[in-house]
Design a protein around this motif. Structure first.
Motif, mmCIF file in Angstrom:
data_model
loop_
_atom_site.group_PDB
_atom_site.id
_atom_site.type_symbol
_atom_site.label_atom_id
_atom_site.label_comp_id
_atom_site.label_asym_id
_atom_site.label_seq_id
_atom_site.Cartn_x
_atom_site.Cartn_y
_atom_site.Cartn_z
ATOM 1 N N VAL A 71 0.867 -1.186 0.000
ATOM 2 C CA VAL A 71 0.000 0.000 0.000
ATOM 3 C C VAL A 71 0.900 1.231 0.000
ATOM 4 O O VAL A 71 1.698 1.423 0.929
ATOM 5 C CB VAL A 71 -0.926 -0.002 1.231
ATOM 6 C CG1 VAL A 71 -1.916 1.163 1.155
ATOM 7 C CG2 VAL A 71 -1.680 -1.330 1.329
ATOM 8 N N PRO A 72 0.807 2.080 -1.019
ATOM 9 C CA PRO A 72 1.776 3.172 -1.193
ATOM 10 C C PRO A 72 1.761 4.204 -0.073
ATOM 11 O O PRO A 72 0.721 4.478 0.548
ATOM 12 C CB PRO A 72 1.350 3.811 -2.521
ATOM 13 C CG PRO A 72 0.549 2.764 -3.219
ATOM 14 C CD PRO A 72 -0.138 1.988 -2.139
ATOM 15 N N THR A 73 2.939 4.771 0.179
ATOM 16 C CA THR A 73 3.070 5.905 1.092
ATOM 17 C C THR A 73 2.069 6.995 0.706
ATOM 18 O O THR A 73 1.876 7.298 -0.472
ATOM 19 C CB THR A 73 4.492 6.473 1.017
ATOM 20 O OG1 THR A 73 5.410 5.482 1.468
ATOM 21 C CG2 THR A 73 4.640 7.722 1.871
ATOM 22 N N THR A 75 -1.176 6.925 1.207
ATOM 23 C CA THR A 75 -2.550 6.427 1.099
ATOM 24 C C THR A 75 -3.309 6.729 2.379
ATOM 25 O O THR A 75 -2.831 6.467 3.486
ATOM 26 C CB THR A 75 -2.553 4.913 0.831
ATOM 27 O OG1 THR A 75 -1.832 4.640 -0.363
ATOM 28 C CG2 THR A 75 -3.974 4.391 0.690
ATOM 29 N N GLN A 76 -4.514 7.277 2.238
ATOM 30 C CA GLN A 76 -5.337 7.592 3.402
ATOM 31 C C GLN A 76 -6.064 6.340 3.866
ATOM 32 O O GLN A 76 -6.714 5.643 3.076
ATOM 33 C CB GLN A 76 -6.360 8.675 3.055
ATOM 34 C CG GLN A 76 -7.024 9.324 4.263
ATOM 35 C CD GLN A 76 -6.080 10.274 5.008
ATOM 36 O OE1 GLN A 76 -5.181 10.851 4.411
ATOM 37 N NE2 GLN A 76 -6.292 10.418 6.300
ATOM 38 N N VAL A 77 -5.957 6.013 5.150
ATOM 39 C CA VAL A 77 -6.689 4.896 5.729
ATOM 40 C C VAL A 77 -7.413 5.421 6.974
ATOM 41 O O VAL A 77 -6.814 5.581 8.033
ATOM 42 C CB VAL A 77 -5.769 3.697 6.055
ATOM 43 C CG1 VAL A 77 -5.326 3.011 4.770
ATOM 44 C CG2 VAL A 77 -4.541 4.096 6.848
ATOM 45 N N GLU A 81 -2.552 7.951 7.663
ATOM 46 C CA GLU A 81 -1.922 7.971 6.342
ATOM 47 C C GLU A 81 -0.720 7.028 6.374
ATOM 48 O O GLU A 81 0.034 7.004 7.343
ATOM 49 C CB GLU A 81 -1.470 9.396 6.008
ATOM 50 C CG GLU A 81 -0.918 9.574 4.617
ATOM 51 C CD GLU A 81 -0.539 11.029 4.346
ATOM 52 O OE1 GLU A 81 0.679 11.315 4.290
ATOM 53 O OE2 GLU A 81 -1.449 11.868 4.208
ATOM 54 N N SER A 185 6.138 1.880 0.467
ATOM 55 C CA SER A 185 4.843 1.248 0.713
ATOM 56 C C SER A 185 4.858 0.507 2.036
ATOM 57 O O SER A 185 5.920 0.229 2.613
ATOM 58 C CB SER A 185 4.484 0.275 -0.421
ATOM 59 O OG SER A 185 5.431 -0.769 -0.502
ATOM 60 N N THR A 252 -5.314 -0.359 7.847
ATOM 61 C CA THR A 252 -5.224 -0.443 6.388
ATOM 62 C C THR A 252 -6.102 -1.563 5.853
ATOM 63 O O THR A 252 -6.856 -1.386 4.891
ATOM 64 C CB THR A 252 -3.761 -0.665 5.964
ATOM 65 O OG1 THR A 252 -2.973 0.451 6.409
ATOM 66 C CG2 THR A 252 -3.628 -0.793 4.464
ATOM 67 N N CYS A 255 -9.804 -0.587 6.220
ATOM 68 C CA CYS A 255 -10.207 0.455 5.272
ATOM 69 C C CYS A 255 -10.355 -0.116 3.867
ATOM 70 O O CYS A 255 -11.276 0.254 3.136
ATOM 71 C CB CYS A 255 -9.179 1.583 5.293
ATOM 72 S SG CYS A 255 -9.647 3.037 4.334
ATOM 73 N N ARG A 256 -9.468 -1.032 3.494
ATOM 74 C CA ARG A 256 -9.484 -1.593 2.137
ATOM 75 C C ARG A 256 -10.523 -2.699 1.969
ATOM 76 O O ARG A 256 -10.769 -3.147 0.847
ATOM 77 C CB ARG A 256 -8.098 -2.160 1.804
ATOM 78 C CG ARG A 256 -7.053 -1.090 1.562
ATOM 79 C CD ARG A 256 -5.643 -1.657 1.680
ATOM 80 N NE ARG A 256 -5.372 -2.770 0.783
ATOM 81 C CZ ARG A 256 -4.851 -2.664 -0.447
ATOM 82 N NH1 ARG A 256 -4.557 -1.459 -0.930
ATOM 83 N NH2 ARG A 256 -4.618 -3.734 -1.174
#
Length: 466
Positions: A71-73, A75-77, A81, A185, A252, A255-256
């Motif tokens: 999950v890339p740097t 990314t809002q979760v 972040e 990530s 994370t 959220c996903r």
């Protein structure tokens, strides 16, 4: 009996191993194999992100079919972040003679985890501001982090710190943290074992600590061996294992996967499972979820020393899975509370602290919990008006001789009485104070004689004699 953090403490009844269910066994080989895997994982410098987590997941994937997610740097979760990725190559403090007095190469606990890069020459007073030690445990190196702070530091034994301080402030020390904080990530691993149902059991353990054996590796290896065991078994439920960095990793995943959270019917955070004689279970936020009853039943009927704690928003990732907007039925199985044992978050939490037999016992408890969840169903009586005549159906003969007859006979009668579609096997076991495996055996007998049906089957109708 004194209270312990709002705990209900239940010491083992002296039933012995005969009270344990069929799945409640793990061999010495299991314990030694888990310890061997922990030994391979122990030297790795893990953190929230970076090569250490990826190397750890790669080793676990040799044991189970692990999918790794990146999950890339940035990314809002939810309210968080994904942070920059921490990449460390070396770190040390070197005195005027060229001797490394603190060396990341000797122990990855020596550098504050997530320290920003540093190259400087400092006198003792300046350096000491960035050092961490434990005055009450002078020979242990503490574990410290700076995940979300732009700072740096080193950790060392307090005895060594005092010895360095005694040398005075005249000499300069070369201070190097050869690291980067860069866009990258966050990595986490996931094992999904599908079952007949989409209903899921969620297991979670954290993979972000460096060389700490109980607080990190014990949960990972028990989860891995539990997944290996489940891979070879028929499964009514689906089972999902998460290997995530603490807090940010759980957030994370949540959220996903918001659209599938309704499928999670039971859950366990697994941690601190390699040391200590007593198992501890912290209930889910709901307090009366099926997982809470199942774990309580297994620990009590298995004859283990244990304690049951009410939920509180302190500890491991059960805080995230049980947060108000999520409120999943997830409890935490461990042998200590965070900070409860003296080696916690220090260099003394090493491979000598965790023991193969304790790992095996933790695995055995997890297996029994799984077997209860897998077998727990609601039944409906097909002869609900009065007790059916058991003798002409051969049930008394099937129940067996006098030595094993009484409890199984009680289980049959209790299940017939509560087979109304509203009570699960676990409900019956708890009310009757009988072992779950006895109720499961009673259900098999009554199904064979067509005296009950599974509620979800909905095919056979009650007897016309009713």
């Amino acid at each position: 009996m004194s209270s312990d953090r709002s705990a209900m403490i239940i010491l083992a009844n002296q039933r012995g191993s005969s009270a344990r269910t069929a799945g409640d066994t793990a061999t010495d080989d299991d314990g030694h194999a888990m310890h061997a895997l922990a030994s391979r994982l122990y030297p790795i410098c893990r953190s929230l992100t970076g090569a250490g987590v990826r190397e750890t997941l790669a080793l676990l994937s040799e044991q189970v079919p692990l999918d790794v997610h990146e999950v890339p740097t940035g990314t809002q979760v939810f309210d968080w972040e994904i942070p920059r990725e921490w990449r460390i190559r070396d770190a040390y403090v070197q005195d005027a003679t060229g001797r490394r007095v603190i060396d990341f190469g000797q122990s990855n606990l020596h550098v504050v985890n997530y320290s920003r890069p540093v190259r400087a020459r400092l006198r003792w007073r300046e350096l000491d501001e960035h050092l961490h030690s434990l005055a009450d445990a002078p020979d242990r190196v503490p574990y410290r982090t700076s995940y979300y702070n732009d700072t740096w530091g080193f950790c060392l034994a307090h005895r060594q710190r005092l010895a360095l301080a005694a040398q005075g402030d005249e000499d300069e020390y070369e201070v190097v943290i050869d690291a980067d904080l860069v866009a990258g990530s966050l990595s986490y691993g996931e094992v999904f074992l599908p079952g007949e149902s989409n209903d899921e059991v969620l297991y979670s353990c954290h993979v972000c600590h460096p060389s700490l054996a109980n607080d990190n590796l014990s949960g990972m290896v028990v989860a891995t061996w539990l997944a290996r065991w489940l891979m070879d078994r028929p499964r009514r439920l689906s089972h999902r294992f998460l290997f995530v960095p603490a807090t940010i990793g759980a957030l994370t995943w949540l959220c996903r996967n918001q659209s599938r959270l309704g499928q999670v019917k039971h859950g366990l955070v697994l941690t601190l499972l390699g040391a200590g004689e007593r198992l501890t279970y912290k209930r889910s936020r709901r307090g009366d979820a099926e997982i809470d009853t199942a774990v309580s039943h297994v620990l009590r009927q298995g004859g283990r020393p244990h304690r049951l704690l009410d939920f509180e928003p302190f500890g491991y990732d059960e805080r995230q899975y049980c947060s108000p907007g999520v409120n999943l039925p997830v409890g935490c199985l461990m042998r200590h509370l965070p900070g409860e044992y003296p080696e916690y978050h220090t260099s003394a939490d090493d491979l000598q602290l965790i023991r193969p037999e304790i790992l095996a016992d933790s695995l055995a408890a997890c297996r029994s919990i799984v077997e209860v969840l897998e077998a727990n169903r609601n039944y409906v009586s097909l002869c609900p008006c009065g007790e059916p005549q058991l003798g002409r159906r051969g049930l008394y003969r099937a129940i067996g001789g006098e030595s094993g007859r009484a409890d199984l006979e009680r289980a049959v009668l209790w299940l017939l009485n509560l087979a109304d579609g509203r009570h699960s096997l676990l409900d019956v076991a708890e009310r009757a104070q009988l072992r779950f495996d006895l109720l499961a055996r009673a259900a098999e007998l009554l199904l064979e004689r067509q005296l009950i049906r599974r509620q979800e089957d909905g095919l056979l109708r009650p007897s016309s004699h009713c």
